[in-house]
Design a protein around this motif. Structure first.
Motif, PDB file in Angstrom:
ATOM      1  N   THR A   1      44.910  45.631  47.639  1.00 18.61           N
ATOM      2  CA  THR A   1      44.958  44.891  48.909  1.00 18.61           C
ATOM      3  C   THR A   1      43.880  45.420  49.854  1.00 18.61           C
ATOM      4  O   THR A   1      43.169  44.668  50.503  1.00 18.61           O
ATOM      5  CB  THR A   1      46.346  45.019  49.575  1.00 18.61           C
ATOM      6  OG1 THR A   1      47.338  44.615  48.634  1.00 18.61           O
ATOM      7  CG2 THR A   1      46.442  44.140  50.804  1.00 18.61           C
ATOM      8  N   ARG A   2      43.755  46.739  49.881  1.00 21.25           N
ATOM      9  CA  ARG A   2      42.743  47.337  50.743  1.00 21.25           C
ATOM     10  C   ARG A   2      41.339  46.920  50.294  1.00 21.25           C
ATOM     11  O   ARG A   2      40.463  46.664  51.109  1.00 21.25           O
ATOM     12  CB  ARG A   2      42.892  48.867  50.735  1.00 21.25           C
ATOM     13  CG  ARG A   2      41.999  49.515  51.716  1.00 21.25           C
ATOM     14  CD  ARG A   2      42.459  50.822  52.306  1.00 21.25           C
ATOM     15  NE  ARG A   2      43.304  51.661  51.511  1.00 21.25           N
ATOM     16  CZ  ARG A   2      43.988  52.688  52.025  1.00 21.25           C
ATOM     17  NH1 ARG A   2      43.901  52.971  53.300  1.00 21.25           N
ATOM     18  NH2 ARG A   2      44.732  53.441  51.264  1.00 21.25           N
TER      19      ARG A   2
ATOM     20  N   TYR B   1      55.191  46.242  54.255  1.00 19.90           N
ATOM     21  CA  TYR B   1      54.430  46.946  55.286  1.00 19.90           C
ATOM     22  C   TYR B   1      52.986  47.238  54.896  1.00 19.90           C
ATOM     23  O   TYR B   1      52.273  47.925  55.614  1.00 19.90           O
ATOM     24  CB  TYR B   1      55.140  48.255  55.666  1.00 19.90           C
ATOM     25  CG  TYR B   1      56.401  48.000  56.438  1.00 19.90           C
ATOM     26  CD1 TYR B   1      56.340  47.726  57.809  1.00 19.90           C
ATOM     27  CD2 TYR B   1      57.635  47.994  55.806  1.00 19.90           C
ATOM     28  CE1 TYR B   1      57.493  47.454  58.519  1.00 19.90           C
ATOM     29  CE2 TYR B   1      58.791  47.727  56.515  1.00 19.90           C
ATOM     30  CZ  TYR B   1      58.717  47.457  57.871  1.00 19.90           C
ATOM     31  OH  TYR B   1      59.855  47.189  58.573  1.00 19.90           O
TER      32      TYR B   1
ATOM     33  N   GLU C   1      49.158  50.475  61.657  1.00 15.21           N
ATOM     34  CA  GLU C   1      50.118  50.040  62.679  1.00 15.21           C
ATOM     35  C   GLU C   1      51.566  50.354  62.308  1.00 15.21           C
ATOM     36  O   GLU C   1      52.480  49.730  62.832  1.00 15.21           O
ATOM     37  CB  GLU C   1      49.962  48.529  62.911  1.00 15.21           C
ATOM     38  CG  GLU C   1      48.695  48.202  63.670  1.00 15.21           C
ATOM     39  CD  GLU C   1      48.492  46.724  63.883  1.00 15.21           C
ATOM     40  OE1 GLU C   1      49.282  45.934  63.333  1.00 15.21           O
ATOM     41  OE2 GLU C   1      47.539  46.364  64.585  1.00 15.21           O
TER      42      GLU C   1
ATOM     43  N   ILE D   1      47.743  49.339  56.204  1.00 19.16           N
ATOM     44  CA  ILE D   1      46.283  49.350  56.113  1.00 19.16           C
ATOM     45  C   ILE D   1      45.660  49.354  57.514  1.00 19.16           C
ATOM     46  O   ILE D   1      44.665  50.024  57.759  1.00 19.16           O
ATOM     47  CB  ILE D   1      45.790  48.115  55.312  1.00 19.16           C
ATOM     48  CG1 ILE D   1      46.151  48.286  53.834  1.00 19.16           C
ATOM     49  CG2 ILE D   1      44.286  47.898  55.480  1.00 19.16           C
ATOM     50  CD1 ILE D   1      45.878  47.067  52.974  1.00 19.16           C
ATOM     51  N   ASP D   2      46.280  48.620  58.441  1.00 22.30           N
ATOM     52  CA  ASP D   2      45.741  48.557  59.798  1.00 22.30           C
ATOM     53  C   ASP D   2      46.165  49.746  60.669  1.00 22.30           C
ATOM     54  O   ASP D   2      45.854  49.791  61.845  1.00 22.30           O
ATOM     55  CB  ASP D   2      46.198  47.257  60.477  1.00 22.30           C
ATOM     56  CG  ASP D   2      45.512  46.038  59.876  1.00 22.30           C
ATOM     57  OD1 ASP D   2      44.429  46.200  59.284  1.00 22.30           O
ATOM     58  OD2 ASP D   2      46.055  44.925  59.994  1.00 22.30           O
TER      59      ASP D   2
ATOM     60  N   VAL E   1      40.537  43.564  51.628  1.00 23.73           N
ATOM     61  CA  VAL E   1      40.166  43.649  53.040  1.00 23.73           C
ATOM     62  C   VAL E   1      38.728  44.157  53.191  1.00 23.73           C
ATOM     63  O   VAL E   1      37.952  43.630  53.990  1.00 23.73           O
ATOM     64  CB  VAL E   1      41.166  44.549  53.814  1.00 23.73           C
ATOM     65  CG1 VAL E   1      40.718  44.752  55.257  1.00 23.73           C
ATOM     66  CG2 VAL E   1      42.569  43.944  53.779  1.00 23.73           C
ATOM     67  N   VAL E   2      38.374  45.165  52.395  1.00 26.76           N
ATOM     68  CA  VAL E   2      37.010  45.711  52.451  1.00 26.76           C
ATOM     69  C   VAL E   2      35.992  44.639  52.052  1.00 26.76           C
ATOM     70  O   VAL E   2      34.963  44.451  52.709  1.00 26.76           O
ATOM     71  CB  VAL E   2      36.868  46.936  51.513  1.00 26.76           C
ATOM     72  CG1 VAL E   2      35.406  47.358  51.379  1.00 26.76           C
ATOM     73  CG2 VAL E   2      37.692  48.105  52.039  1.00 26.76           C
TER      74      VAL E   2
ATOM     75  N   SER F   1      50.226  45.511  54.830  1.00 29.71           N
ATOM     76  CA  SER F   1      49.190  45.062  55.750  1.00 29.71           C
ATOM     77  C   SER F   1      49.154  45.931  57.014  1.00 29.71           C
ATOM     78  O   SER F   1      48.094  46.386  57.446  1.00 29.71           O
ATOM     79  CB  SER F   1      49.437  43.598  56.108  1.00 29.71           C
ATOM     80  OG  SER F   1      48.404  43.117  56.896  1.00 29.71           O
TER      81      SER F   1
END
Lengths: 80, 211
Positions: free
Chosen positions: A45-46, A11, A19, A16-17, A49-50, A13
């Motif tokens: 992981t974050r 979970y 959702e 982070i979003d 994305v950044v 991803s």
């Protein structure tokens, strides 16, 4: 319900979003409080994305815009 | 910096004026889409010169077909579907990749999505980013992703499009966007975390950056 690391990774991803549903999010947060490994996986992981969203990482080739608009000028100058 | 999102009302107004004869305004209309067009094509074609040429062709096709835009999707979504067709057309022509190899990969469970379990890379190394070293690592990691993941991560995370817009631009379901994005990020984390831990930031923790 206690969740394990594997479950948290599934979970990451969506987490982070933003959702993930409130109940599961609370479970994940509880797990993160005591799990150094999952915290590190989440942070890294974050960070990926950044970094991806940073315009300095993915730049257009030098002169791309100028060449594109020069080509468009030729097209725009054509009669219909 | 070019904005990553465009405004539908503004786009509609510009399109109206362009179609009414103010052709030069097309430059202004296409400008916010340029990055997305180029990077989508680069992700398909994996070649800078080819992606640039395809991007120019895409912009010309958008101009020639502007009267066909109905406004039932965002302008950029429509533009990106034209870019995708341009890119796929070139791939087919070049036969550089068998189409069935894409289908075979389609959302299969193939691949190891277990994260790299490292506790030492927790921060964004800003100085390496400024020196451009980080960019090279990230670009290489993206290029190494399977096609179906590369496109999604490119539109969602690099161009910051939402799930709906990404799904529409790529012609796939929203659920597929989410699954592929999750796997793409997992693969990138796995690939990058061990390399990025070498870049130790001198300044304080910048984790507060994350949204």
């Amino acid at each position: 319900m206690r969740i394990d690391c594997q479950h948290v990774w599934e979970y990451i991803s969506a987490y982070i979003d933003g959702e993930v549903e409130a109940e599961l999010r609370a479970e994940i947060d509880r797990h993160l409080e005591t799990c150094e490994i999952c915290c590190a996986v989440l942070d890294s992981t974050r960070n990926v994305v950044v970094l991806l969203a940073d315009d300095r990482v993915f730049e257009l080739p030098t002169g791309f815009t100028e060449r594109l608009h020069a080509r468009l000028d030729q097209e725009l100058a054509l009669k219909e | 910096m070019t904005p990553k999102t465009s405004n539908p009302e503004q786009d509609a107004a510009l399109i109206g004026r362009i179609l009414a004869g103010e052709k030069h305004l097309f430059h202004e209309l296409i400008l916010p889409c340029e990055r997305s067009i180029y990077f989508l094509l680069f992700s398909l074609l994996r070649n800078e010169a080819e992606a640039e040429d395809a991007a120019q062709e895409t912009a010309i096709k958008v101009y020639r077909n502007l009267h066909l835009f109905r406004g039932d999707s965002q302008f950029r979504t429509w533009v990106l579907s034209i870019a995708r067709n341009e890119g796929l057309g070139r791939l087919r022509k070049a036969e550089t990749r068998r189409e069935d190899s894409l289908d075979a990969l389609m959302d299969s469970e193939a691949g190891d999505f277990t994260p790299a379990v490292l506790t030492s890379w927790r921060e964004v190394p800003v100085e390496a980013l400024e020196r451009g070293e980080l960019g090279a690592l990230l670009r290489k990691a993206i290029e190494g992703l399977p096609e179906i993941y590369r496109n999604v991560v490119l539109l969602r995370d690099i161009e910051e499009m939402d799930v709906r817009e990404t799904a529409a631009a790529l012609g796939i379901a929203e659920g597929a966007v989410k699954v592929r994005l999750h796997r793409a990020r997992a693969l990138l984390q796995r690939e990058l975390a061990p390399k990025l831990k070498g870049f130790t930031p001198r300044r304080g923790k910048l984790f507060g950056w994350a949204k």
